[in-house]
Scaffold this active site. Structure first.
Site, short mmCIF file in Angstrom:
data_model
loop_
_atom_site.label_atom_id
_atom_site.label_comp_id
_atom_site.label_asym_id
_atom_site.label_seq_id
_atom_site.Cartn_x
_atom_site.Cartn_y
_atom_site.Cartn_z
N GLY A 155 45.92 46.20 18.98
CA GLY A 155 47.37 46.38 18.98
C GLY A 155 47.77 47.69 19.63
N GLU A 165 43.11 41.35 27.62
CA GLU A 165 41.71 41.78 27.68
C GLU A 165 40.91 41.32 26.47
OE1 GLU A 165 42.16 45.99 30.09
OE2 GLU A 165 42.79 45.90 27.99
N LEU A 166 41.57 41.17 25.34
CA LEU A 166 40.92 40.68 24.13
C LEU A 166 41.92 39.85 23.34
CD1 LEU A 166 38.63 40.53 22.07
CD2 LEU A 166 39.49 42.66 21.07
N SER A 191 51.54 45.22 5.41
CA SER A 191 52.99 45.27 5.46
C SER A 191 53.54 45.19 4.04
CB SER A 191 53.55 44.12 6.29
OG SER A 191 54.95 43.99 6.11
N SER A 192 54.65 45.88 3.80
CA SER A 192 55.25 45.86 2.47
C SER A 192 55.83 44.50 2.12
CB SER A 192 56.35 46.92 2.38
OG SER A 192 57.37 46.68 3.32
N CYS A 193 55.92 43.58 3.09
CA CYS A 193 56.44 42.25 2.79
C CYS A 193 55.48 41.44 1.93
CB CYS A 193 56.77 41.49 4.07
SG CYS A 193 55.33 40.94 4.99
N TYR A 207 54.18 35.54 7.31
CA TYR A 207 53.63 36.84 7.70
C TYR A 207 52.94 37.49 6.51
CZ TYR A 207 53.63 41.53 9.82
OH TYR A 207 53.28 42.75 10.34
N LYS A 255 48.94 38.65 6.04
CA LYS A 255 48.56 40.03 5.75
C LYS A 255 47.73 40.12 4.47
CE LYS A 255 50.20 42.42 9.18
NZ LYS A 255 49.29 43.20 10.05
N PRO A 296 52.07 49.87 4.87
CA PRO A 296 53.25 50.68 5.21
C PRO A 296 54.56 49.99 4.88
CG PRO A 296 52.44 49.60 7.17
CD PRO A 296 51.48 49.24 6.06
N HIS A 299 63.16 45.08 15.05
CA HIS A 299 63.38 45.20 13.61
C HIS A 299 64.72 45.91 13.40
CE1 HIS A 299 58.97 44.50 13.63
NE2 HIS A 299 59.26 43.84 12.53
N TRP A 327 73.75 41.72 10.52
CA TRP A 327 73.35 40.61 9.65
C TRP A 327 73.40 41.01 8.18
CZ3 TRP A 327 69.01 36.70 11.02
CH2 TRP A 327 69.35 36.01 12.20
#
Length: 318
Positions: A11, A39-40, A108-110, A137, A141, A164, A180, A203
């Site tokens: 990433g 590349e990957l 992720s905090s989700c 998501y 995670k 995070p 976001h 929103w």
């Protein structure tokens, strides 16, 4: 983590990945590898295994993922579950097989329940239903996080899970389809200012609250835990956040003031708010030696300045 170590950043083209790669190279790490998705392909098990076989790696920062805001997550739930599940499990598994010395996985905090108590403590994971707008998501995670935990238990690996809160800052996605909340609002208010639009639509009701962490603080956290903390000392994972939150209403007003937009803010209550509140208990991170340094107003100002210098012209909103 010695300067001669072979470091993989997945990433590396994303906001956090770019900031991390820049910091590592600036700090003298000369063997940093950050392959692009071309590349990957991290979803491809055979490709990932070949990559680790051809490129011996000592340390891994696993940041790759399929990301987007509430709108994208609701519209494309299959992609958010499948892509992130494959990306997480393929790299973590291959790193274990290749016997890398240490890995940091960014969650992720989700992953926390929709109606989780506030602030959210690491022990609250899987104690309730997910927020429906980001369920896919979150499941992906959690799968990656659990694979790290089980690898540590069964194989003695040193894989750390960092969770995070909402991240923003230099290098963020400002395209409406990928942005976001912070980058979306910066784009909207800046464009409205230039076009002299009378109002900007946001929103939701504006009542939901979010904790925001500046990207450079996130980089500091990853390096601190990679260099100074062992997986056995953090439990399943550790929250990485500011320890303070802000309502979407106040966030919109703050960004409006920073941009210098003079119109009105119109909240569309017909659109989803997402989780009512996401505030992390950051006590564990503090006990392990890390705290955030950059507050929300300062971080927002720096992000907008970066946007003006690096993004606005390219997007045609100068």
């Amino acid at each position: 983590m010695e300067k001669s170590a072979r470091v993989l950043v997945t990433g590396g083209s994303g906001m956090v990945g770019r900031a991390l790669v820049q910091r590592l190279r600036r700090d003298g790490y000369s063997r940093v590898v950050a392959p692009s998705s071309k590349e990957l392909d991290a979803r491809d098990q055979a490709a990932v295994r070949r990559f680790f076989a051809d490129n011996p790696i000592d340390y891994v920062f696993h940041l790759a993922g399929h990301i987007g805001g509430i709108g994208a997550s609701v519209t494309y739930p299959v992609e958010f579950l499948y892509e992130n599940l494959m990306i997480a499990t393929q790299v973590i598994h291959a790193a274990r097989v290749a016997k890398v010395r240490k890995l940091v996985f960014l969650g992720s905090s989700c992953v926390y329940p929709r109606d989780c108590r506030q602030p959210m403590n690491e022990d609250d994971i899987l104690t309730g239903a997910f927020e429906p707008t980001n369920e896919g998501y979150a499941i992906a995670k959690i799968a990656g996080m659990k694979l790290c935990e089980y690898s540590n238990s069964q194989y003695g690996t040193n894989f750390l899970n960092l969770m995070p809160c909402n991240l923003y800052g230099f290098g963020d996605h400002f395209e409406p389809a990928k942005s976001h909340v912070v980058s979306a609002l910066i784009y909207k208010f800046h464009a409205a200012k230039l076009k002299r639009q009378p109002s900007v639509e946001v929103w939701g009701t504006g009542a939901s609250r979010r904790e925001l962490l500046f990207v450079e603080d996130m980089v500091d956290a990853m390096l601190h835990f990679m260099q100074h903390v062992e997986a056995k000392n953090i439990g399943t994972f550790v929250n990485i956040g500011l320890g303070q939150d802000i309502s979407i209403r106040d966030l919109a007003q703050t960004i409006k003031d920073i941009v210098g937009y003079g119109g009105d803010i119109v909240f569309d209550a017909g659109k989803p708010d997402g989780m009512p509140r996401k505030l992390m208990d950051v006590g564990r991170a503090a006990r392990l030696g890390w705290r955030a340094k950059i507050g929300i107003p300062e971080g927002l100002r720096m992000t907008y300045e970066w946007y003006l210098e690096n993004v606005a012209v390219a997007m045609g909103v100068e």
